[in-house]
Enzyme design. Sequence first.
Site, PDB file in Angstrom:
ATOM      1  N   CYS A  76     -70.551  62.437 -33.318  1.00  0.00           N
ATOM      2  CA  CYS A  76     -71.025  61.891 -34.655  1.00  0.00           C
ATOM      3  C   CYS A  76     -72.416  62.171 -34.508  1.00  0.00           C
ATOM      4  O   CYS A  76     -72.927  62.725 -33.590  1.00  0.00           O
ATOM      5  CB  CYS A  76     -70.251  60.554 -34.757  1.00  0.00           C
ATOM      6  SG  CYS A  76     -70.906  59.244 -33.861  1.00  0.00           S
ATOM      7  N   ASP A  77     -73.146  61.233 -35.179  1.00  0.00           N
ATOM      8  CA  ASP A  77     -74.420  61.194 -35.389  1.00  0.00           C
ATOM      9  C   ASP A  77     -75.180  60.818 -34.107  1.00  0.00           C
ATOM     10  O   ASP A  77     -75.887  61.484 -33.405  1.00  0.00           O
ATOM     11  CB  ASP A  77     -74.997  60.562 -36.360  1.00  0.00           C
ATOM     12  CG  ASP A  77     -76.564  60.892 -36.765  1.00  0.00           C
ATOM     13  OD1 ASP A  77     -77.113  62.039 -36.730  1.00  0.00           O
ATOM     14  OD2 ASP A  77     -77.287  59.775 -37.005  1.00  0.00           O
TER      15      ASP A  77
END
Length: 101
Positions: free
Chosen positions: A64-65
Amino acid sequence: MAFETIRAKDAEKYIGKYKVLIVDLREPDEYKRAHIPTAINIPYLEFENKKCSLPLDCSLILYCDRGNLSLLLARELSNEGYQVKNIYGGIRAYRGQLVQE
């Protein structure tokens, strides 16, 4: 069942490998701006509805981020029998080549 957390730089060994799916859990606009080569986009909030289409015999490499959401999902999926690896630090820690669409 357990899952493994890998360093972002180690993600490159999984790009294009047989029976490996790299999954970007960010929103579609973030994915289009830049993602790891060969990664598919399944946003975190949509994952529950789409995971039935993922083969159980593949290794899933999640990111993800920053690595928080992928860590949570990796734990959940490993308990459901999926082979999962989480990229520590998410895409922010990844320094390899990125694809833009």
